[in-house]
Design a protein around this motif. Structure first.
Motif, PDB file in Angstrom:
ATOM      1  N   MET A   1       0.846  -1.191   0.000  1.00 50.17           N
ATOM      2  CA  MET A   1       0.000   0.000   0.000  1.00 50.17           C
ATOM      3  C   MET A   1       0.881   1.240   0.000  1.00 50.17           C
ATOM      4  N   LYS A   2       0.591   2.158  -0.898  1.00 51.08           N
ATOM      5  CA  LYS A   2       1.403   3.367  -1.000  1.00 51.08           C
ATOM      6  C   LYS A   2       0.905   4.440  -0.030  1.00 51.08           C
ATOM      7  N   VAL A   3       1.837   4.996   0.742  1.00 54.07           N
ATOM      8  CA  VAL A   3       1.530   6.071   1.698  1.00 54.07           C
ATOM      9  C   VAL A   3       2.249   7.324   1.230  1.00 54.07           C
ATOM     10  N   PHE A   4       1.494   8.347   0.889  1.00 55.38           N
ATOM     11  CA  PHE A   4       2.053   9.602   0.378  1.00 55.38           C
ATOM     12  C   PHE A   4       2.274  10.566   1.536  1.00 55.38           C
ATOM     13  N   LEU A   5       3.497  11.075   1.659  1.00 58.39           N
ATOM     14  CA  LEU A   5       3.812  12.048   2.708  1.00 58.39           C
ATOM     15  C   LEU A   5       4.007  13.415   2.067  1.00 58.39           C
ATOM     16  N   SER A   6       3.073  14.310   2.331  1.00 57.73           N
ATOM     17  CA  SER A   6       3.084  15.652   1.750  1.00 57.73           C
ATOM     18  C   SER A   6       3.893  16.596   2.640  1.00 57.73           C
ATOM     19  N   TRP A   7       4.723  17.447   2.015  1.00 53.99           N
ATOM     20  CA  TRP A   7       5.561  18.358   2.794  1.00 53.99           C
ATOM     21  C   TRP A   7       5.765  19.668   2.047  1.00 53.99           C
ATOM     22  N   SER A   8       6.170  20.686   2.775  1.00 49.54           N
ATOM     23  CA  SER A   8       6.566  21.968   2.202  1.00 49.54           C
ATOM     24  C   SER A   8       7.426  22.680   3.242  1.00 49.54           C
ATOM     25  N   GLY A   9       8.681  22.953   2.902  1.00 43.71           N
ATOM     26  CA  GLY A   9       9.597  23.567   3.863  1.00 43.71           C
ATOM     27  C   GLY A   9      10.567  22.547   4.421  1.00 43.71           C
ATOM     28  N   ASN A  10      11.696  23.008   4.909  1.00 42.03           N
ATOM     29  CA  ASN A  10      12.766  22.122   5.361  1.00 42.03           C
ATOM     30  C   ASN A  10      12.370  21.204   6.514  1.00 42.03           C
ATOM     31  N   ARG A  11      11.771  21.768   7.562  1.00 42.46           N
ATOM     32  CA  ARG A  11      11.429  20.932   8.711  1.00 42.46           C
ATOM     33  C   ARG A  11      10.310  19.950   8.359  1.00 42.46           C
ATOM     34  N   SER A  12       9.382  20.384   7.522  1.00 40.38           N
ATOM     35  CA  SER A  12       8.306  19.501   7.074  1.00 40.38           C
ATOM     36  C   SER A  12       8.871  18.348   6.252  1.00 40.38           C
ATOM     37  N   LYS A  13       9.827  18.650   5.387  1.00 44.07           N
ATOM     38  CA  LYS A  13      10.457  17.613   4.561  1.00 44.07           C
ATOM     39  C   LYS A  13      11.194  16.604   5.435  1.00 44.07           C
ATOM     40  N   GLU A  14      11.950  17.091   6.420  1.00 46.47           N
ATOM     41  CA  GLU A  14      12.665  16.190   7.320  1.00 46.47           C
ATOM     42  C   GLU A  14      11.682  15.314   8.086  1.00 46.47           C
ATOM     43  N   GLU A  54      -2.555   6.971  -7.115  1.00 46.35           N
ATOM     44  CA  GLU A  54      -2.376   5.609  -6.612  1.00 46.35           C
ATOM     45  C   GLU A  54      -2.389   5.547  -5.085  1.00 46.35           C
ATOM     46  N   ILE A  55      -2.557   6.668  -4.455  1.00 50.38           N
ATOM     47  CA  ILE A  55      -2.420   6.735  -3.002  1.00 50.38           C
ATOM     48  C   ILE A  55      -3.615   6.111  -2.292  1.00 50.38           C
ATOM     49  N   ASN A  56      -3.323   5.346  -1.254  1.00 44.07           N
ATOM     50  CA  ASN A  56      -4.357   4.791  -0.383  1.00 44.07           C
ATOM     51  C   ASN A  56      -4.373   5.487   0.967  1.00 44.07           C
ATOM     52  N   PHE A  57      -3.251   6.161   1.292  1.00 45.56           N
ATOM     53  CA  PHE A  57      -3.146   6.844   2.587  1.00 45.56           C
ATOM     54  C   PHE A  57      -2.248   8.064   2.415  1.00 45.56           C
ATOM     55  N   GLY A  58      -2.727   9.214   2.864  1.00 42.93           N
ATOM     56  CA  GLY A  58      -1.956  10.442   2.758  1.00 42.93           C
ATOM     57  C   GLY A  58      -1.727  11.085   4.115  1.00 42.93           C
ATOM     58  N   ILE A  59      -0.498  11.514   4.368  1.00 43.18           N
ATOM     59  CA  ILE A  59      -0.163  12.212   5.609  1.00 43.18           C
ATOM     60  C   ILE A  59       0.418  13.574   5.245  1.00 43.18           C
ATOM     61  N   ILE A  60      -0.196  14.640   5.694  1.00 39.89           N
ATOM     62  CA  ILE A  60       0.229  15.997   5.397  1.00 39.89           C
ATOM     63  C   ILE A  60       1.045  16.505   6.587  1.00 39.89           C
ATOM     64  N   CYS A  61       2.339  16.701   6.384  1.00 40.09           N
ATOM     65  CA  CYS A  61       3.233  17.099   7.481  1.00 40.09           C
ATOM     66  C   CYS A  61       3.210  18.613   7.661  1.00 40.09           C
ATOM     67  N   LEU A  62       2.609  19.053   8.749  1.00 38.89           N
ATOM     68  CA  LEU A  62       2.441  20.484   8.999  1.00 38.89           C
ATOM     69  C   LEU A  62       3.399  20.986  10.076  1.00 38.89           C
ATOM     70  N   THR A  63       3.955  22.175   9.818  1.00 36.82           N
ATOM     71  CA  THR A  63       4.786  22.883  10.790  1.00 36.82           C
ATOM     72  C   THR A  63       4.312  24.339  10.810  1.00 36.82           C
ATOM     73  N   ARG A  64       4.891  25.120  11.685  1.00 31.28           N
ATOM     74  CA  ARG A  64       4.497  26.527  11.753  1.00 31.28           C
ATOM     75  C   ARG A  64       4.771  27.265  10.453  1.00 31.28           C
ATOM     76  N   GLU A  65       5.760  26.778   9.679  1.00 35.88           N
ATOM     77  CA  GLU A  65       6.151  27.482   8.461  1.00 35.88           C
ATOM     78  C   GLU A  65       5.184  27.293   7.297  1.00 35.88           C
ATOM     79  N   ASN A  66       4.489  26.165   7.235  1.00 37.82           N
ATOM     80  CA  ASN A  66       3.767  25.846   5.999  1.00 37.82           C
ATOM     81  C   ASN A  66       2.246  25.805   6.112  1.00 37.82           C
ATOM     82  N   LEU A  67       1.689  26.347   7.183  1.00 34.55           N
ATOM     83  CA  LEU A  67       0.238  26.290   7.373  1.00 34.55           C
ATOM     84  C   LEU A  67      -0.544  26.934   6.232  1.00 34.55           C
ATOM     85  N   ASP A  68       0.026  27.941   5.590  1.00 38.04           N
ATOM     86  CA  ASP A  68      -0.682  28.651   4.523  1.00 38.04           C
ATOM     87  C   ASP A  68      -0.049  28.426   3.149  1.00 38.04           C
TER      88      ASP A  68
END
Length: 206
Positions: A1-14, A54-68
């Protein structure tokens, strides 16, 4: 099962990389995927779009930098298009009340042991929808207990890094006003992911 991890910004990517690594070790039937894995020279828009389908599960990684960040909103909306897909947020250095619509419409996972454990179990249960074998609950708990100290340590190192956020976390007044508007509108909180249309409509009002 593919799990997609969404990120934006350095800390979110890490954060996305760490979660993908540990979750993949805990549940070997899943395939974590983040956009940084795209090969050089590839059409990144096409490749991300193809993986989102193809995603069955998505996780959006949020930090103070990328809320908007528009990119986060785009991927959240795209993930919501997939019928039957699970979509949630992971809050590294935030609480539920820090997140405003449209992202507030998703179910959140805070950086706390019990909450992360629930997320891991939810991912495991989602395997049933793609005809994959689930790990027994007791066994998964033992696996989680073994990995959690190291996972917590790595996430804390990321959370403690200086933030690049230029705007303060939401004020109590802003939160209360949002609650009041919700009550006046007679809305109820529903435990499901918003549709792509809802994401788009909410984003236009930001």
């Amino acid at each position: 099962m593919k799990v997609f991890l969404s990120w934006s910004g350095n800390r979110s990517k890490e954060t996305a990389k760490v979660l993908g690594d540990y979750f993949g070790q805990m549940i070997q039937a899943i395939e974590p995927w983040i956009s940084s894995e795209i090969s050089k020279g590839a059409n990144w828009v096409k490749e991300i779009g193809g993986n989102l389908e193809e995603i069955n599960f998505g996780i959006i990684c949020l930090t103070r930098e990328n809320l908007d960040e528009n990119w986060i909103l785009f991927e959240a909306g795209a993930l919501s298009k997939n019928k039957g897909a699970y979509v949630c947020t992971f809050l590294l250095d935030l609480t539920y009340t820090d997140v405003k619509p449209p992202l507030a419409l998703f179910q959140h996972t805070e950086f706390k042991e019990d909450d992360v454990r629930k997320l891991v179990h939810t991912i495991n249960k989602a395997l049933k929808g793609v005809d994959e074998r689930l790990l027994p609950e007791e066994r998964l708990n033992k696996i989680f207990d073994r990995f959690w100290p190291d996972l917590e340590k790595e996430l804390k190192l990321i959370a403690d890094k200086p933030t690049e956020a230029s705007q303060p976390i939401r004020s109590e007044r802003e939160i209360l006003e949002e609650i009041l508007e919700t009550v006046r509108a007679g809305q109820t909180v529903q435990l499901k992911s918003p549709t792509a249309k809802e994401i788009k409509e909410a984003a236009t009002n930001l």
